[in-house]
Design a protein around this motif. Structure first.
Motif, PDB file in Angstrom:
ATOM      1  N   ILE A  45       0.682  -1.247   0.355  1.00  0.00           N
ATOM      2  CA  ILE A  45      -0.118   0.178   0.103  1.00  0.00           C
ATOM      3  C   ILE A  45       0.787   0.846  -0.040  1.00  0.00           C
ATOM      4  O   ILE A  45       0.633   1.893  -0.697  1.00  0.00           O
ATOM      5  CB  ILE A  45      -1.225  -0.229   1.300  1.00  0.00           C
ATOM      6  CG1 ILE A  45      -1.644  -1.110   0.852  1.00  0.00           C
ATOM      7  CG2 ILE A  45      -1.120   1.389   1.515  1.00  0.00           C
ATOM      8  CD1 ILE A  45      -2.741  -1.263   2.441  1.00  0.00           C
ATOM      9  N   ALA A  49       1.282   3.845  -2.859  1.00  0.00           N
ATOM     10  CA  ALA A  49       0.405   5.626  -2.318  1.00  0.00           C
ATOM     11  C   ALA A  49       1.810   6.783  -2.820  1.00  0.00           C
ATOM     12  O   ALA A  49       1.661   7.399  -3.977  1.00  0.00           O
ATOM     13  CB  ALA A  49       0.629   5.470  -0.866  1.00  0.00           C
ATOM     14  N   ILE A  53       2.518   9.658  -6.022  1.00  0.00           N
ATOM     15  CA  ILE A  53       3.002  10.936  -5.290  1.00  0.00           C
ATOM     16  C   ILE A  53       3.667  11.220  -5.689  1.00  0.00           C
ATOM     17  O   ILE A  53       3.773  12.277  -6.633  1.00  0.00           O
ATOM     18  CB  ILE A  53       3.313  10.930  -3.880  1.00  0.00           C
ATOM     19  CG1 ILE A  53       1.991  10.586  -2.453  1.00  0.00           C
ATOM     20  CG2 ILE A  53       3.818  12.499  -3.544  1.00  0.00           C
ATOM     21  CD1 ILE A  53       1.710  10.285  -1.315  1.00  0.00           C
TER      22      ILE A  53
END
Length: 206
Positions: A45, A49, A53
């Motif tokens: 995860i 992420a 980004i």
């Protein structure tokens, strides 16, 4: 040395190890396996992420590229994130199954599936990195072909092939090292737990 390692060491040295301690070892192996898969899930995860980004932070200027490039880039992103989400769901599902089951056969099967998912997850990421380097390099070659003379383009092409190959090779080595230190280490612990659980199951059946 933690409690699990002490139990393992004592169990291997003493063939007459009491059944209650076998059950305690089984419980600790169960808990350890659940914790390992949870970490694999959480790390995946965090990687997703971080990837999102970075994608927004270092977005590609689409005005410099063709419609074909934009379409391929969009399809690649869609496929990549869809497959990554599938792997994340698989890790979560494995964690949930390991945490909730008391059946040794189910636990062993789930551990095997998790190991397979981790291997496929690593290979998929490596293949995507290679594809990205190749695709970006080809797009840059097309742009330079339109802007340079034949002689300049041939020199640029040779330079591009050498530089891209070298950079891709170094980057893949770094990524492989990262996966080896992180994921392979977790999978190795998971494999040891699997072997210990299998040995307990064999002794009980024998």
């Amino acid at each position: 040395m933690d409690g699990l390692d002490l139990l393992k060491q004592h169990w291997h040295k003493d063939n007459n190890f009491p059944q209650v301690d076998k059950e305690a070892l089984r419980g600790m192996l169960h808990k350890s396996s659940s914790s390992i898969v949870k970490w694999i899930f959480l790390i995946s995860i965090l990687e997703l992420a971080l990837g999102i980004i970075l994608s927004f932070s270092f977005g590609i200027d689409k005005e410099q590229h063709s419609l074909f490039y934009d379409v391929v880039y969009t399809v690649f992103d869609l496929v990549f994130y869809t497959v990554i989400c599938y792997f994340i769901y698989s890790f979560f599902n494995s964690y949930r199954q390991i945490k909730s089951t008391n059946n040794t056969k189910v636990l062993l099967g789930t551990i095997l599936k998790t190991r397979q998912h981790v291997d496929r997850y690593i290979r998929f990421n490596l293949y995507c990195i290679i594809f990205s380097f190749v695709f970006i390099s080809i797009d840059e070659v097309i742009i330079q072909y339109q802007e340079r003379t034949t002689g300049e383009f041939i020199s640029f092409l040779l330079f591009m092939v050498i530089l891209s190959s070298l950079f891709c090779w170094v980057f893949l080595l770094i990524v492989k090292l990262y996966y080896r230190v992180l994921y392979r280490r977790l999978v190795k612990k998971l494999t040891k737990n699997y072997e210990e659980l299998l040995e307990i199951d064999r002794q009980e059946q024998g």
